[in-house]
Write a protein that holds these residues in place. Structure first.
Motif, mmCIF file in Angstrom:
data_model
loop_
_atom_site.group_PDB
_atom_site.id
_atom_site.type_symbol
_atom_site.label_atom_id
_atom_site.label_comp_id
_atom_site.label_asym_id
_atom_site.label_seq_id
_atom_site.Cartn_x
_atom_site.Cartn_y
_atom_site.Cartn_z
ATOM 1 N N HIS A 49 0.874 -1.193 0.032
ATOM 2 C CA HIS A 49 0.017 0.013 0.067
ATOM 3 C C HIS A 49 0.931 1.389 -0.134
ATOM 4 C CE1 HIS A 49 -3.796 1.737 1.581
ATOM 5 N NE2 HIS A 49 -3.012 2.785 1.164
ATOM 6 N N SER A 50 0.690 2.054 -0.833
ATOM 7 C CA SER A 50 1.532 3.438 -0.981
ATOM 8 C C SER A 50 0.396 4.569 -1.153
ATOM 9 C CB SER A 50 2.318 3.494 -2.146
ATOM 10 O OG SER A 50 1.799 3.404 -3.496
ATOM 11 N N LYS A 51 1.091 5.733 -0.655
ATOM 12 C CA LYS A 51 0.369 6.803 -0.812
ATOM 13 C C LYS A 51 1.268 7.762 -1.556
ATOM 14 C CE LYS A 51 -2.046 10.704 1.349
ATOM 15 N NZ LYS A 51 -2.678 11.276 3.017
ATOM 16 N N SER A 52 0.830 8.719 -2.446
ATOM 17 C CA SER A 52 1.548 9.601 -3.218
ATOM 18 C C SER A 52 0.726 10.870 -3.694
ATOM 19 C CB SER A 52 1.880 8.947 -4.719
ATOM 20 O OG SER A 52 2.702 8.004 -4.533
ATOM 21 N N ARG A 53 1.393 11.917 -3.823
ATOM 22 C CA ARG A 53 0.843 13.133 -4.254
ATOM 23 C C ARG A 53 0.599 13.414 -5.800
ATOM 24 N NH1 ARG A 53 5.500 14.599 -2.088
ATOM 25 N NH2 ARG A 53 6.737 16.041 -3.443
ATOM 26 N N ARG A 54 0.076 14.450 -6.136
ATOM 27 C CA ARG A 54 -0.258 14.590 -7.509
ATOM 28 C C ARG A 54 1.049 14.961 -8.281
ATOM 29 N NH1 ARG A 54 -4.771 17.195 -9.509
ATOM 30 N NH2 ARG A 54 -4.965 18.464 -7.447
ATOM 31 N N GLY A 55 1.258 14.438 -9.388
ATOM 32 C CA GLY A 55 2.497 14.597 -10.312
ATOM 33 C C GLY A 55 3.478 13.480 -9.923
ATOM 34 N N ILE A 56 3.319 12.590 -8.870
ATOM 35 C CA ILE A 56 4.328 11.643 -8.617
ATOM 36 C C ILE A 56 4.238 10.478 -10.096
ATOM 37 C CG2 ILE A 56 5.118 9.737 -7.269
ATOM 38 C CD1 ILE A 56 5.900 12.466 -6.195
ATOM 39 N N LEU A 57 5.132 9.846 -10.343
ATOM 40 C CA LEU A 57 5.168 8.891 -11.366
ATOM 41 C C LEU A 57 5.968 7.751 -10.749
ATOM 42 C CD1 LEU A 57 4.927 8.973 -15.260
ATOM 43 C CD2 LEU A 57 6.218 7.046 -13.970
ATOM 44 N N ARG A 58 5.439 6.498 -10.504
ATOM 45 C CA ARG A 58 6.208 5.529 -10.065
ATOM 46 C C ARG A 58 6.162 4.361 -10.959
ATOM 47 N NH1 ARG A 58 6.992 5.918 -4.349
ATOM 48 N NH2 ARG A 58 5.418 7.492 -3.236
ATOM 49 N N GLY A 59 7.549 3.882 -11.460
ATOM 50 C CA GLY A 59 7.582 3.011 -12.548
ATOM 51 C C GLY A 59 8.346 3.468 -13.529
ATOM 52 N N LEU A 60 8.757 2.754 -14.565
ATOM 53 C CA LEU A 60 8.167 1.389 -14.939
ATOM 54 C C LEU A 60 9.009 0.330 -14.343
ATOM 55 C CD1 LEU A 60 7.542 2.434 -19.011
ATOM 56 C CD2 LEU A 60 5.522 1.999 -16.929
ATOM 57 N N HIS A 61 8.296 -0.566 -13.294
ATOM 58 C CA HIS A 61 9.044 -1.466 -12.636
ATOM 59 C C HIS A 61 8.968 -2.913 -13.218
ATOM 60 C CE1 HIS A 61 8.772 1.818 -9.222
ATOM 61 N NE2 HIS A 61 9.920 2.154 -10.069
ATOM 62 N N TYR A 62 9.762 -3.803 -12.782
ATOM 63 C CA TYR A 62 9.607 -5.121 -12.902
ATOM 64 C C TYR A 62 10.881 -5.807 -12.333
ATOM 65 C CZ TYR A 62 12.729 -4.718 -17.085
ATOM 66 O OH TYR A 62 13.956 -4.455 -17.691
ATOM 67 N N GLN A 63 10.451 -7.070 -12.043
ATOM 68 C CA GLN A 63 11.725 -7.998 -11.564
ATOM 69 C C GLN A 63 11.856 -9.107 -12.714
ATOM 70 O OE1 GLN A 63 10.941 -7.273 -6.766
ATOM 71 N NE2 GLN A 63 10.458 -9.300 -7.489
ATOM 72 N N PHE A 115 5.564 -8.363 -17.121
ATOM 73 C CA PHE A 115 5.166 -7.006 -17.616
ATOM 74 C C PHE A 115 5.843 -6.039 -16.622
ATOM 75 C CE2 PHE A 115 1.823 -9.079 -19.627
ATOM 76 C CZ PHE A 115 1.238 -8.324 -20.558
ATOM 77 N N ALA A 116 6.051 -4.760 -17.133
ATOM 78 C CA ALA A 116 6.517 -3.560 -16.447
ATOM 79 C C ALA A 116 5.242 -3.006 -16.247
ATOM 80 C CB ALA A 116 7.567 -2.768 -17.195
#
Length: 182
Positions: A49-63, A115-116
């Motif tokens: 579970h995460s919380k972020s504010r406007r304009g935050i981009l998380r990714g593109l992640h993969y393992q 997938f990423a």
């Protein structure tokens, strides 16, 4: 639950049936046997579970060594959520799909292993919750640049501005330089 395969059919948009009245609402968010019928036989081992504010981009992640399938949803706010097919043997290799997930639409997205994944926060803040089919392995995490020209993801960036990225995502590789799934 309604299960709708997207343009990349292995990525599935899930819309729960919501029962509401003046007291609030109730919805079923997961049922293993129905999930398996529509998305495949996957078991979840970790919830995040995460919380972020406007304009935050998380990714593109993969393992790569411990690929994670993710069942994602937004419990507060709105995000634009993206999945990129990194499976070399797939007809949709290098293609992406994106949907808006929000606390209001209550939809969930199944992003299979291979997938990423990334998301961009559209609302003032957003809380993002997801189930994973394998454990987080920081030494195995990879990141592809959100603005990769080959992928050409159409992020709904606020007023055309640049998103706020973590240092890890700033250092993400271009798609053509990234390791992918055989």
């Amino acid at each position: 639950m309604d299960y709708q395969p997207l343009a990349i059919p292995d990525v599935v948009l899930m819309t729960p049936q919501v029962f509401g009245d003046e007291r609030g609402f109730f919805m079923e968010t997961f049922r293993q046997n129905e999930f398996e019928r529509h998305c495949g036989n996957h078991q979840f081992v970790q919830d995040n579970h995460s919380k972020s504010r406007r304009g935050i981009l998380r990714g593109l992640h993969y393992q790569l060594q411990q690929p994670q399938g993710k069942l994602v949803r937004v419990t507060q706010g709105r995000v634009f959520d993206v999945a990129v097919d990194l499976r070399k043997d797939s007809a949709s290799f290098g293609e992406w799909v994106g949907v808006e997930l929000s606390a209001d639409n209550k939809q969930m997205l199944w992003v299979p292993p291979g997938f990423a994944h990334g998301f961009y926060v559209i609302s003032e803040t957003a809380e993002f919750s997801y189930k994973c089919t394998d454990y987080y392995a920081p030494d195995d995490e990879h990141s592809i640049r959100y603005d990769d020209p080959v992928l050409g993801i159409d992020w709904p960036l606020a007023e055309g501005g640049e998103p706020q990225l973590s240092a890890k995502d700033e250092a993400g590789k271009l798609f053509q330089e990234s390791e992918t799934f055989a």
